[in-house]
Design a protein around this motif. Structure first.
Motif, mmCIF file in Angstrom:
data_model
loop_
_atom_site.group_PDB
_atom_site.id
_atom_site.type_symbol
_atom_site.label_atom_id
_atom_site.label_comp_id
_atom_site.label_asym_id
_atom_site.label_seq_id
_atom_site.Cartn_x
_atom_site.Cartn_y
_atom_site.Cartn_z
ATOM 1 N N ILE A 245 33.405 1.342 23.533
ATOM 2 C CA ILE A 245 34.421 0.645 24.328
ATOM 3 C C ILE A 245 34.687 -0.748 23.773
ATOM 4 N N GLY A 246 33.635 -1.374 23.191
ATOM 5 C CA GLY A 246 33.749 -2.732 22.661
ATOM 6 C C GLY A 246 34.745 -2.868 21.518
ATOM 7 N N GLN A 247 35.147 -1.737 20.939
ATOM 8 C CA GLN A 247 36.156 -1.799 19.872
ATOM 9 C C GLN A 247 37.489 -2.325 20.403
ATOM 10 N N ASP A 248 37.682 -2.232 21.720
ATOM 11 C CA ASP A 248 38.923 -2.711 22.316
ATOM 12 C C ASP A 248 38.828 -4.142 22.838
ATOM 13 N N CYS A 249 37.682 -4.795 22.627
ATOM 14 C CA CYS A 249 37.576 -6.193 23.039
ATOM 15 C C CYS A 249 38.471 -7.053 22.140
ATOM 16 N N LYS A 250 38.910 -8.186 22.678
ATOM 17 C CA LYS A 250 39.793 -9.045 21.887
ATOM 18 C C LYS A 250 39.068 -9.557 20.634
ATOM 19 N N PHE A 251 37.788 -9.934 20.836
ATOM 20 C CA PHE A 251 37.040 -10.479 19.701
ATOM 21 C C PHE A 251 36.097 -9.428 19.125
ATOM 22 N N ARG A 252 36.116 -9.295 17.811
ATOM 23 C CA ARG A 252 35.298 -8.303 17.144
ATOM 24 C C ARG A 252 33.799 -8.540 17.410
ATOM 25 N N THR A 253 33.420 -9.831 17.547
ATOM 26 C CA THR A 253 32.008 -10.157 17.736
ATOM 27 C C THR A 253 31.672 -10.329 19.220
ATOM 28 N N CYS A 254 32.524 -9.803 20.085
ATOM 29 C CA CYS A 254 32.356 -9.987 21.529
ATOM 30 C C CYS A 254 30.962 -9.539 21.982
ATOM 31 N N GLN A 255 30.310 -10.408 22.775
ATOM 32 C CA GLN A 255 28.996 -10.069 23.328
ATOM 33 C C GLN A 255 29.132 -9.586 24.780
ATOM 34 N N HIS A 256 30.347 -9.507 25.244
ATOM 35 C CA HIS A 256 30.668 -8.977 26.578
ATOM 36 C C HIS A 256 30.039 -9.797 27.704
ATOM 37 N N VAL A 257 30.048 -11.113 27.532
ATOM 38 C CA VAL A 257 29.469 -11.973 28.570
ATOM 39 C C VAL A 257 30.549 -12.867 29.180
ATOM 40 N N MET A 258 31.008 -13.883 28.416
ATOM 41 C CA MET A 258 31.977 -14.840 28.950
ATOM 42 C C MET A 258 33.337 -14.723 28.256
ATOM 43 N N GLU A 259 33.411 -13.859 27.253
ATOM 44 C CA GLU A 259 34.618 -13.817 26.422
ATOM 45 C C GLU A 259 35.830 -13.285 27.207
ATOM 46 N N PRO A 260 37.018 -13.827 26.891
ATOM 47 C CA PRO A 260 38.225 -13.301 27.542
ATOM 48 C C PRO A 260 38.610 -11.934 26.970
ATOM 49 N N LYS A 261 39.366 -11.174 27.751
ATOM 50 C CA LYS A 261 39.873 -9.866 27.336
ATOM 51 C C LYS A 261 38.772 -8.981 26.767
ATOM 52 N N CYS A 262 37.706 -8.868 27.556
ATOM 53 C CA CYS A 262 36.557 -8.053 27.133
ATOM 54 C C CYS A 262 36.697 -6.649 27.731
ATOM 55 N N ALA A 263 36.782 -5.660 26.871
ATOM 56 C CA ALA A 263 36.979 -4.273 27.322
ATOM 57 C C ALA A 263 35.731 -3.725 28.025
ATOM 58 N N VAL A 264 34.556 -4.209 27.626
ATOM 59 C CA VAL A 264 33.309 -3.720 28.242
ATOM 60 C C VAL A 264 33.217 -4.198 29.689
ATOM 61 N N LYS A 265 33.489 -5.504 29.907
ATOM 62 C CA LYS A 265 33.452 -6.016 31.287
ATOM 63 C C LYS A 265 34.492 -5.302 32.147
ATOM 64 N N ALA A 266 35.664 -5.055 31.560
ATOM 65 C CA ALA A 266 36.709 -4.328 32.294
ATOM 66 C C ALA A 266 36.226 -2.923 32.661
ATOM 67 N N ALA A 267 35.507 -2.276 31.734
ATOM 68 C CA ALA A 267 35.007 -0.922 31.985
ATOM 69 C C ALA A 267 33.898 -0.924 33.034
ATOM 70 N N VAL A 268 33.114 -2.007 33.092
ATOM 71 C CA VAL A 268 32.085 -2.129 34.141
ATOM 72 C C VAL A 268 32.784 -2.255 35.499
ATOM 73 N N ASP A 269 33.811 -3.124 35.556
ATOM 74 C CA ASP A 269 34.566 -3.317 36.805
ATOM 75 C C ASP A 269 35.238 -2.026 37.258
ATOM 76 N N ALA A 270 35.689 -1.253 36.297
ATOM 77 C CA ALA A 270 36.395 -0.005 36.626
ATOM 78 C C ALA A 270 35.430 1.138 36.930
ATOM 79 N N GLY A 271 34.125 0.864 36.787
ATOM 80 C CA GLY A 271 33.132 1.894 37.078
ATOM 81 C C GLY A 271 32.941 2.905 35.955
ATOM 82 N N GLU A 272 33.515 2.638 34.794
ATOM 83 C CA GLU A 272 33.340 3.564 33.666
ATOM 84 C C GLU A 272 32.000 3.339 32.985
ATOM 85 N N ILE A 273 31.563 2.087 32.968
ATOM 86 C CA ILE A 273 30.217 1.778 32.486
ATOM 87 C C ILE A 273 29.349 1.551 33.716
#
Ligand code: ZN
Length: 299
Positions: A245-273
């Motif tokens: 899922i992280g391939q869709d994050c805005k930043f290639r090196t995204c750690q999925h913590v505070m970064e904007p447009k993070c696909a992983v955080k979005a997937a957690v919110d959506a219940g997919e993760i």
């Protein structure tokens, strides 16, 4: 010259399995000079006149991976035994172990024990969590009735052409499971603990047993686990669903913590993760960041 795999190391001898036969060998003297110790699980080139006389290991082939305790190389998959109760089912502990396996590129499989001691409701809740793990790539064995021939067969069906180790929480019933698969697996462990008592050895040994066209070994249980083989930076890559899922994050090196447009955080919110996967990730990350190098005082 032949090739084979070391299945047992004892008093300077290495038993090598090659085409369903076992050859006793020794390591050549120059290994010591090159500071190479053959490990159980190593693929080797060896020469041996016959199965009755000991031969020699000529070369150790490159290792795919290496576990430290016990020392064993080239593991393809590990069956992680987790308990539904006594000790309590813990996704946190399971995640820790799967992270470790990911770092060694070992396929994790999960076996749930003691399901006959919990209510249907609790079983369904655990099963639902484990279904998520199956979806992200970890095969799950969670029989409602313990150790049926079908479930034992299903485990054994994963053995061919692989080196498999069993590992798990202390008290989760690993020996019972191994007994159902092949009592030899437990015997190998029992002999080892005896010699440990006598000689105060701290070295862990492992023996691989040929089973169903594969090699299978037991490893000591654990009761707690630090986060092994990983840093706060590499932790993120130990989650198969974050990798995808992280391939869709805005930043290639995204750690999925505070970064904007993070696909992983979005997937957690959506219940997919699964929420606990992410919460544990943040917890492990904090633990790893707390580890500071120890500086010894100079005299
Ligand atoms: Zn992200």
């Amino acid at each position: 010259m032949q090739t084979g795999q070391i299945i047992r190391a004892l008093s300077g001898f290495y038993d090598v399995q090659s085409e369903h036969k076992i050859y006793r060998t020794r390591a050549r003297g120059n290994f010591r000079k090159r500071k190479i110790t053959p490990l159980v699980g190593d693929f080797v080139e060896f020469e041996s006149e016959s199965q009755t006389e000991s031969g020699y290991i000529l070369e150790i082939l490159e290792r795919k991976n290496e576990m430290i305790r016990p020392p064993v190389a080239n593991i393809d998959q590990a069956v992680v035994i987790v308990s539904a109760v006594e000790p309590d089912f813990s996704l946190n502990l399971l995640d820790r172990f799967l992270i470790y396996l990911e770092s060694l590129n070992i396929q994790g499989l999960v076996y749930l024990t003691k399901t006959d001691m919990i209510s249907d409701e609790k079983y369904q809740a655990i099963k639902q969590s484990l279904d998520y793990y199956e979806k992200v790539g970890y095969p799950i064995f969670a029989p409602r009735t313990a150790f049926t021939p079908e479930i034992i067969q299903a485990i054994e069906d994963t053995f061919p052409d692989k080196t498999t180790v069993f590992t798990g929480q202390t008290g989760a019933g690993k020996s019972t499971l191994l007994n159902h698969i092949d009592p030899k697996l437990n015997l190998a462990t029992a002999e080892i603990s005896q010699s440990l008592n006598r000689g105060k050895h701290t070295t862990r040994h492992i023996e691989l047993i040929p089973l169903n066209d594969g090699l299978v070994g037991d490893t000591p249980g654990f009761s707690s686990l630090g986060i092994l083989n990983v840093t706060s930076e590499t932790l993120v890559s130990r989650y198969p669903e974050f990798r995808e899922i992280g391939q869709d994050c805005k930043f290639r090196t995204c750690q999925h913590v505070m970064e904007p447009k993070c696909a992983v955080k979005a997937a957690v919110d959506a219940g997919e993760i699964m929420q606990s996967r992410y919460t544990n990730y943040l917890q492990f990350r904090a633990e790893l960041k707390d580890i500071r190098p120890v500086y010894k005082k100079s005299k």
